[in-house]
Design a protein around this motif. Structure first.
Motif, PDB file in Angstrom:
ATOM      1  N   MET A   5       0.842  -1.191   0.000  1.00  0.00           N
ATOM      2  CA  MET A   5       0.000   0.000   0.000  1.00  0.00           C
ATOM      3  C   MET A   5       0.881   1.246   0.000  1.00  0.00           C
ATOM      4  O   MET A   5       2.000   1.225   0.490  1.00  0.00           O
ATOM      5  CB  MET A   5      -0.919   0.005   1.229  1.00  0.00           C
ATOM      6  N   LYS A   6       0.338   2.325  -0.571  1.00  0.00           N
ATOM      7  CA  LYS A   6       1.066   3.593  -0.593  1.00  0.00           C
ATOM      8  C   LYS A   6       0.289   4.614   0.234  1.00  0.00           C
ATOM      9  O   LYS A   6      -0.895   4.834  -0.008  1.00  0.00           O
ATOM     10  CB  LYS A   6       1.241   4.094  -2.024  1.00  0.00           C
ATOM     11  N   ALA A   7       0.976   5.188   1.207  1.00  0.00           N
ATOM     12  CA  ALA A   7       0.349   6.159   2.089  1.00  0.00           C
ATOM     13  C   ALA A   7       1.174   7.435   2.129  1.00  0.00           C
ATOM     14  O   ALA A   7       2.393   7.399   2.030  1.00  0.00           O
ATOM     15  CB  ALA A   7       0.229   5.588   3.504  1.00  0.00           C
ATOM     16  N   MET A   8       0.481   8.548   2.284  1.00  0.00           N
ATOM     17  CA  MET A   8       1.154   9.839   2.427  1.00  0.00           C
ATOM     18  C   MET A   8       0.762  10.422   3.779  1.00  0.00           C
ATOM     19  O   MET A   8      -0.387  10.317   4.195  1.00  0.00           O
ATOM     20  CB  MET A   8       0.720  10.795   1.311  1.00  0.00           C
ATOM     21  N   SER A  47      -2.629  17.206  -3.302  1.00  0.00           N
ATOM     22  CA  SER A  47      -3.354  17.131  -4.568  1.00  0.00           C
ATOM     23  C   SER A  47      -2.465  16.646  -5.713  1.00  0.00           C
ATOM     24  O   SER A  47      -2.929  15.963  -6.617  1.00  0.00           O
ATOM     25  CB  SER A  47      -3.993  18.478  -4.914  1.00  0.00           C
ATOM     26  N   GLU A  48      -1.161  16.940  -5.648  1.00  0.00           N
ATOM     27  CA  GLU A  48      -0.223  16.486  -6.692  1.00  0.00           C
ATOM     28  C   GLU A  48      -0.006  14.978  -6.626  1.00  0.00           C
ATOM     29  O   GLU A  48       0.179  14.324  -7.645  1.00  0.00           O
ATOM     30  CB  GLU A  48       1.155  17.154  -6.513  1.00  0.00           C
ATOM     31  N   LYS A  49       0.017  14.421  -5.410  1.00  0.00           N
ATOM     32  CA  LYS A  49       0.402  13.022  -5.235  1.00  0.00           C
ATOM     33  C   LYS A  49      -0.775  12.094  -4.962  1.00  0.00           C
ATOM     34  O   LYS A  49      -0.601  10.882  -4.888  1.00  0.00           O
ATOM     35  CB  LYS A  49       1.407  12.924  -4.091  1.00  0.00           C
ATOM     36  N   ALA A  50      -1.973  12.633  -4.802  1.00  0.00           N
ATOM     37  CA  ALA A  50      -3.137  11.835  -4.390  1.00  0.00           C
ATOM     38  C   ALA A  50      -3.427  10.671  -5.325  1.00  0.00           C
ATOM     39  O   ALA A  50      -3.817   9.594  -4.869  1.00  0.00           O
ATOM     40  CB  ALA A  50      -4.366  12.729  -4.258  1.00  0.00           C
ATOM     41  N   ASP A  51      -3.245  10.865  -6.627  1.00  0.00           N
ATOM     42  CA  ASP A  51      -3.550   9.803  -7.590  1.00  0.00           C
ATOM     43  C   ASP A  51      -2.682   8.559  -7.387  1.00  0.00           C
ATOM     44  O   ASP A  51      -3.070   7.461  -7.759  1.00  0.00           O
ATOM     45  CB  ASP A  51      -3.371  10.296  -9.032  1.00  0.00           C
ATOM     46  N   GLU A  52      -1.494   8.740  -6.816  1.00  0.00           N
ATOM     47  CA  GLU A  52      -0.575   7.617  -6.596  1.00  0.00           C
ATOM     48  C   GLU A  52      -0.789   6.942  -5.249  1.00  0.00           C
ATOM     49  O   GLU A  52      -0.200   5.898  -4.972  1.00  0.00           O
ATOM     50  CB  GLU A  52       0.878   8.111  -6.652  1.00  0.00           C
ATOM     51  N   MET A  53      -1.600   7.537  -4.377  1.00  0.00           N
ATOM     52  CA  MET A  53      -1.745   7.069  -3.003  1.00  0.00           C
ATOM     53  C   MET A  53      -2.992   6.209  -2.815  1.00  0.00           C
ATOM     54  O   MET A  53      -3.994   6.375  -3.495  1.00  0.00           O
ATOM     55  CB  MET A  53      -1.831   8.260  -2.032  1.00  0.00           C
ATOM     56  N   ASP A  54      -2.916   5.296  -1.834  1.00  0.00           N
ATOM     57  CA  ASP A  54      -4.077   4.518  -1.420  1.00  0.00           C
ATOM     58  C   ASP A  54      -4.799   5.215  -0.274  1.00  0.00           C
ATOM     59  O   ASP A  54      -5.996   5.060  -0.098  1.00  0.00           O
ATOM     60  CB  ASP A  54      -3.650   3.115  -0.968  1.00  0.00           C
ATOM     61  N   ARG A  63      -9.795  19.671   3.237  1.00  0.00           N
ATOM     62  CA  ARG A  63     -11.169  19.592   2.749  1.00  0.00           C
ATOM     63  C   ARG A  63     -11.302  19.299   1.245  1.00  0.00           C
ATOM     64  O   ARG A  63     -12.402  19.115   0.763  1.00  0.00           O
ATOM     65  CB  ARG A  63     -11.909  20.892   3.066  1.00  0.00           C
ATOM     66  N   GLU A  64     -10.193  19.262   0.524  1.00  0.00           N
ATOM     67  CA  GLU A  64     -10.302  19.009  -0.919  1.00  0.00           C
ATOM     68  C   GLU A  64     -10.725  17.576  -1.194  1.00  0.00           C
ATOM     69  O   GLU A  64     -10.423  16.670  -0.427  1.00  0.00           O
ATOM     70  CB  GLU A  64      -8.949  19.277  -1.595  1.00  0.00           C
ATOM     71  N   GLU A  65     -11.404  17.379  -2.313  1.00  0.00           N
ATOM     72  CA  GLU A  65     -11.791  16.041  -2.741  1.00  0.00           C
ATOM     73  C   GLU A  65     -10.619  15.401  -3.476  1.00  0.00           C
ATOM     74  O   GLU A  65     -10.097  15.975  -4.435  1.00  0.00           O
ATOM     75  CB  GLU A  65     -12.990  16.120  -3.693  1.00  0.00           C
ATOM     76  N   ILE A  66     -10.219  14.231  -3.019  1.00  0.00           N
ATOM     77  CA  ILE A  66      -9.174  13.474  -3.714  1.00  0.00           C
ATOM     78  C   ILE A  66      -9.663  12.029  -3.850  1.00  0.00           C
ATOM     79  O   ILE A  66     -10.597  11.629  -3.165  1.00  0.00           O
ATOM     80  CB  ILE A  66      -7.801  13.548  -2.992  1.00  0.00           C
ATOM     81  N   PRO A  67      -9.025  11.237  -4.736  1.00  0.00           N
ATOM     82  CA  PRO A  67      -9.545   9.897  -5.033  1.00  0.00           C
ATOM     83  C   PRO A  67      -9.283   8.825  -3.972  1.00  0.00           C
ATOM     84  O   PRO A  67      -9.581   7.662  -4.198  1.00  0.00           O
ATOM     85  CB  PRO A  67      -8.846   9.541  -6.344  1.00  0.00           C
ATOM     86  N   CYS A  68      -8.721   9.188  -2.832  1.00  0.00           N
ATOM     87  CA  CYS A  68      -8.464   8.191  -1.790  1.00  0.00           C
ATOM     88  C   CYS A  68      -8.901   8.739  -0.431  1.00  0.00           C
ATOM     89  O   CYS A  68      -9.101   9.947  -0.290  1.00  0.00           O
ATOM     90  CB  CYS A  68      -6.987   7.797  -1.777  1.00  0.00           C
TER      91      CYS A  68
END
Length: 102
Positions: A5-8, A47-54, A63-68
């Protein structure tokens, strides 16, 4: 084989509080025996890295919407309701891992 898994973990500066939180989060993953790659960063980098994260952990409001999923981990810094937060994080990680690795 299970995918790691990838976490930030993000805080204001990407240094101090994210390090404390990252260490606590890493312990939770180890306890659950789930492989994880944790990167630390700043809130603007989310927001830059969200697509790569689980999953993303933050030490302040985000508060931003991100895919994870985004999990606030201020409890690791304050100690307030820390046990409840750990239980919540374990539930999220386990269900995410099932989704990722079937």
């Amino acid at each position: 084989m299970a995918r790691k898994m990838k976490a930030m973990v993000a805080c204001g500066s990407g240094i101090a509080t994210s390090t404390v939180a990252a260490n606590a989060i890493h312990e939770i993953f180890q306890e659950l025996e789930i492989d994880v790659e944790i990167i630390k960063g700043t809130v603007p980098e989310i927001s830059e890295k969200a697509d790569e994260m689980d999953i993303v952990f933050v030490t302040n409001c985000y508060r931003e919407e991100i895919p994870c999923p985004v999990v606030n981990v201020t409890a690791f810094l304050t100690g307030i309701k820390k046990d409840k937060k750990i239980a919540e994080i374990k539930n999220i990680i386990v269900s995410l891992n099932e989704k990722i690795n079937g």
